[in-house]
Design a protein around this motif. Structure first.
Motif, PDB file in Angstrom:
ATOM      1  N   GLY A  76       0.719  -1.026   0.055  1.00 28.15           N
ATOM      2  CA  GLY A  76      -0.108  -0.008   0.181  1.00 28.15           C
ATOM      3  C   GLY A  76       0.727   1.279   0.048  1.00 28.15           C
ATOM      4  N   CYS A  77       2.217   0.994   0.178  1.00 27.28           N
ATOM      5  CA  CYS A  77       2.941   2.358   0.060  1.00 27.28           C
ATOM      6  C   CYS A  77       4.345   1.973  -0.465  1.00 27.28           C
ATOM      7  CB  CYS A  77       3.158   2.968   1.514  1.00 27.28           C
ATOM      8  SG  CYS A  77       4.204   4.437   1.540  1.00 27.28           S
ATOM      9  N   GLU A  78       4.753   2.053  -1.621  1.00 27.08           N
ATOM     10  CA  GLU A  78       5.933   1.576  -2.240  1.00 27.08           C
ATOM     11  C   GLU A  78       7.030   2.399  -2.029  1.00 27.08           C
ATOM     12  OE1 GLU A  78       5.139   0.979  -6.598  1.00 27.08           O
ATOM     13  OE2 GLU A  78       3.863  -0.513  -6.241  1.00 27.08           O
ATOM     14  N   SER A  79       6.915   3.445  -1.455  1.00 26.82           N
ATOM     15  CA  SER A  79       7.951   4.008  -1.149  1.00 26.82           C
ATOM     16  C   SER A  79       8.615   3.909   0.225  1.00 26.82           C
ATOM     17  CB  SER A  79       7.519   5.764  -1.098  1.00 26.82           C
ATOM     18  OG  SER A  79       6.467   5.962  -0.023  1.00 26.82           O
ATOM     19  N   ILE A  80       8.059   3.126   0.967  1.00 24.17           N
ATOM     20  CA  ILE A  80       8.711   2.426   2.285  1.00 24.17           C
ATOM     21  C   ILE A  80       9.237   1.171   1.917  1.00 24.17           C
ATOM     22  CG2 ILE A  80       8.188   2.170   4.502  1.00 24.17           C
ATOM     23  CD1 ILE A  80       8.177   5.157   4.154  1.00 24.17           C
ATOM     24  N   THR A 114       5.637  -6.120  12.898  1.00 22.68           N
ATOM     25  CA  THR A 114       4.685  -5.726  12.010  1.00 22.68           C
ATOM     26  C   THR A 114       4.867  -3.896  11.933  1.00 22.68           C
ATOM     27  OG1 THR A 114       2.807  -6.920  12.116  1.00 22.68           O
ATOM     28  CG2 THR A 114       2.374  -4.745  11.199  1.00 22.68           C
ATOM     29  N   HIS A 115       5.192  -3.449  10.681  1.00 22.51           N
ATOM     30  CA  HIS A 115       5.500  -2.210  10.460  1.00 22.51           C
ATOM     31  C   HIS A 115       4.219  -1.560   9.688  1.00 22.51           C
ATOM     32  CE1 HIS A 115       9.695  -3.823  10.898  1.00 22.51           C
ATOM     33  NE2 HIS A 115       9.846  -2.657  11.051  1.00 22.51           N
ATOM     34  N   SER A 116       3.855  -0.550  10.369  1.00 21.93           N
ATOM     35  CA  SER A 116       2.691   0.124   9.713  1.00 21.93           C
ATOM     36  C   SER A 116       2.844   1.524   9.446  1.00 21.93           C
ATOM     37  CB  SER A 116       1.127  -0.186  10.604  1.00 21.93           C
ATOM     38  OG  SER A 116       1.305  -1.517  10.945  1.00 21.93           O
ATOM     39  N   LEU A 117       2.196   2.171   8.335  1.00 22.91           N
ATOM     40  CA  LEU A 117       2.335   3.531   8.059  1.00 22.91           C
ATOM     41  C   LEU A 117       1.210   4.175   8.571  1.00 22.91           C
ATOM     42  CD1 LEU A 117       3.570   6.048   6.364  1.00 22.91           C
ATOM     43  CD2 LEU A 117       2.272   5.203   4.618  1.00 22.91           C
ATOM     44  N   LEU A 118       1.372   5.257   9.533  1.00 21.81           N
ATOM     45  CA  LEU A 118       0.136   5.842  10.261  1.00 21.81           C
ATOM     46  C   LEU A 118      -0.317   7.143   9.412  1.00 21.81           C
ATOM     47  CD1 LEU A 118       1.791   6.221  13.971  1.00 21.81           C
ATOM     48  CD2 LEU A 118       0.466   4.329  12.960  1.00 21.81           C
ATOM     49  N   LEU A 119      -1.567   7.263   9.422  1.00 21.38           N
ATOM     50  CA  LEU A 119      -2.252   8.202   8.947  1.00 21.38           C
ATOM     51  C   LEU A 119      -1.888   9.543   9.512  1.00 21.38           C
ATOM     52  CD1 LEU A 119      -5.965   6.656   8.949  1.00 21.38           C
ATOM     53  CD2 LEU A 119      -4.703   6.813   6.927  1.00 21.38           C
TER      54      LEU A 119
END
Length: 611
Positions: free
Chosen positions: A529-533, A606-611
């Protein structure tokens, strides 16, 4: 009286970091921005309720400093405690010989510019020009103290009010690793780690909670992208056939140096840094391991379980332009090594430990060991336990292992314990009064020097304890917050040379080396969901390290969850935390090791991108 609960300690530390961020964000737009001048450092310290003198600022902003980051700022705040009103009043009362509540400007100027932490004339003039507290050439110090404290409180209150505008930022727990630019930008030049002066008290800083954090980041549930990594690791065998045994290279020429990892009050780890010289191209074997020392009967050696590593960097054109060429990731029991071919030239050896097993110790000491005693003749002597500790200290600071202390070796000891070097004149006096050999201090001379210090204080061991605590000892004379190590270099075709150069905290060079080694050797996963990370994960038999790379043009906040891991410890001391990753940069997220090496351990993160 009941001891302070872990939850209360954690709350105290969280409050401290909130106050740090509040002060920082009154001056900078983001905690990722660096302090780039003395003026900025002074301003942000004032926003945190401190009123630093020029000498204090100069202590942290040296001629070698080009920038300080948010982590550096937090370290400084922990060292520079805010003045209390009773402390201020007591200091002024000592100067008020007539007990009038006032001090002459001439007397104030003379004392403040010549004693203690000397102030400049301009700094004193700024005090004497305050209209509300000065009249007739005198300072009303009680009024001055009231204004001083009110101003500090208002600065802190204003900073917190500004931070509370963004409650999302207020509730996040941010990481503390240096970001490394992915575009090759040069990081700030590394600086010596500021030390606490010998005459100050050492107070242990509560360590972060070892289990889950008391309140996870509030936006953790609002994740729009995530990635998980799971690795099952067997019980450590502590063997690796790839590592060449030192006895198989006994015909090679060898150089050796010792050093130490020291744990600071805020959890930062500092260590020696070395420069190596090879006269010609040669196959080289480099090893590092904890240093074995004699211990008091029945006392364990906790540092022997601390992980050690060594990054080998080639010096190209300058000491700032270093290229990673090797990492001691081949293991043989407690020894870690690297073997390869190196060309002639200069190399930097950067020792490293993850911090998973070198942390602040919460153990309560029930009995304080005696350091000195008085004999029947009334003369002071050093106790057997203290002499054993001093002998071990001598082994650690005798970096070249020749049984003597040179001025350079003694100065590493002085920098660590007092923050100041011993100059040539003082060293000459030292040699006149204590036993020396070949122009260097002997073990007996070192013992006598400490005895003299005890005599100077008429048997009061306070200064001796400050020295011991700064070297990692507790009040039971156990070395629990330091890890001495030894480096061996074997070269097939020439005599290698190694010289300790610095004693400092993790530098930008070391963090770049860690990131590069993980990216080069680890597994890379793009965040769904976020290819930059991209999350890079490197596993060896001893540890797992993760690096987060942010390829976007925007700052990213990554939520990290280790709750499903089994038999694991990490360097952050938190199972759940969040990190800020600057645009176009990468940073070390965490290091993970087994809690019990004799059992299987499972890394599940688990690494998650925060809103």
């Amino acid at each position: 009286m009941a001891s302070e609960s872990p939850r209360a300690k954690k709350s105290e530390e969280e409050t401290f970091y909130v106050n740090c961020r509040a002060a920082y964000l009154t001056v900078f737009k983001s905690s990722l921005e660096n302090i780039k001048s003395k003026e900025q450092l002074c301003l942000v310290l004032q926003q945190a309720g401190r009123n630093p003198s020029q000498k204090t600022v100069n202590k942290y902003w040296t001629p070698q400093t080009t920038a300080l980051n948010f982590d550096d700022f937090c370290v400084i705040l922990k060292k520079e405690k805010p003045a209390t009103k009773p402390d201020l009043l007591q200091a002024f009362i000592k100067l008020d010989k007539n007990n009038e509540g006032t001090i002459l400007h001439t007397e104030l100027h003379k004392i403040l510019t010549t004693r203690g932490e000397k102030m400049t004339a301009d700094e004193v003039n700024a005090i004497t020009k305050l209209a509300d507290v000065n009249s007739g050439g005198k300072l009303d110090y009680k009024k001055f103290c009231n204004i001083y404290m009110a101003t500090n409180e208002q600065c802190c209150k204003t900073a917190l009010e500004k931070l509370e505008v963004d409650t999302r930022v207020l509730r996040q727990q941010f990481g503390s690793q240096v970001e490394i630019s992915t575009e090759g930008a040069t990081s700030p030049i590394s600086k010596p780690s500021p030390r606490t002066a010998r005459k100050t008290d050492h107070k242990a800083t509560p360590r972060r909670g070892e289990n889950r954090t008391s309140s996870r980041p509030s936006s953790a549930q609002g994740c729009k992208a995530s990635i998980s990594s799971t690795m099952s690791m067997g019980a450590s065998s502590n063997k690796n056939s790839k590592l060449i045994e030192p006895n198989t290279v006994k015909e090679w020429q060898c150089a050796q140096s010792k050093g130490c990892f020291y744990l600071e009050e805020d959890g930062t780890i500092i260590s020696h840094r070395y420069r190596m010289h090879l006269l010609q191209k040669s196959t080289v074997c480099i090893t590092i391991k904890p240093l074995s020392l004699s211990q008091l009967e029945g006392k364990p050696s906790p540092w022997l379980s601390v992980d050690t590593a060594l990054y080998v960097l080639k010096e190209n054109e300058s000491q700032e332009n270093l290229q990673l060429v090797g990492l001691t990731d081949q293991q043989n029991k407690e020894m870690y090594g690297w073997k390869g071919e190196l060309g002639s030239g200069f190399y930097w050896l950067l020792p490293f430990t993850t911090g998973c097993r070198l942390k602040k110790v919460k153990k309560q000491i029930t009995r304080e060991v005696k350091l000195v005693y008085r004999g029947e003749d009334g003369e002071l002597g050093l106790t057997k336990e203290f002499r054993t500790a001093l002998s071990n200290i001598f082994e650690v600071i005798d970096l070249d292992g020749n049984g003597l202390l040179s001025l350079d070796e003694y100065n590493f000891f002085e920098l660590r314990t007092s923050g100041e070097k011993c100059d040539e004149e003082a060293w000459a006096i030292c040699k006149e009064n204590f036993d020396t050999k070949k122009n260097e201090l002997t073990r007996q001379g070192f013992m006598d020097l400490n005895l003299m210090e005890a005599n100077d204080r008429e048997g009061d061991p306070s200064d001796l304890w400050v020295t011991l605590l700064s070297l990692g000892f507790n009040k039971a004379l156990e070395m629990t917050e330091a890890c001495p190590f030894v480096i061996d270099i074997y070269a097939e075709k020439c005599k290698p040379r190694i010289k300790p150069v610095h004693l400092e905290a993790n530098s930008g060079q070391l963090n770049r080396a860690i990131c590069k080694s993980v990216v080069n050797q680890g597994e890379a996963k793009v965040m769904d969901g976020c290819e930059s990370i991209i999350v890079h994960t490197y596993r060896s038999e001893a540890r797992i390290t993760s690096v987060i790379e942010n390829k976007s043009e925007n700052k990213m906040i990554i939520h990290v969850n280790n709750e499903q891991s089994k038999n694991c410890i990490n360097n952050r001391g938190l199972n759940i935390f969040a990190v800020e990753v600057a645009p176009k940069s990468m940073m070390v997220c965490q290091h993970v090791m087994p809690l019990n090496e004799q059992e299987e351990w499972i890394y599940n993160c688990t690494h998650s991108l925060l809103l």
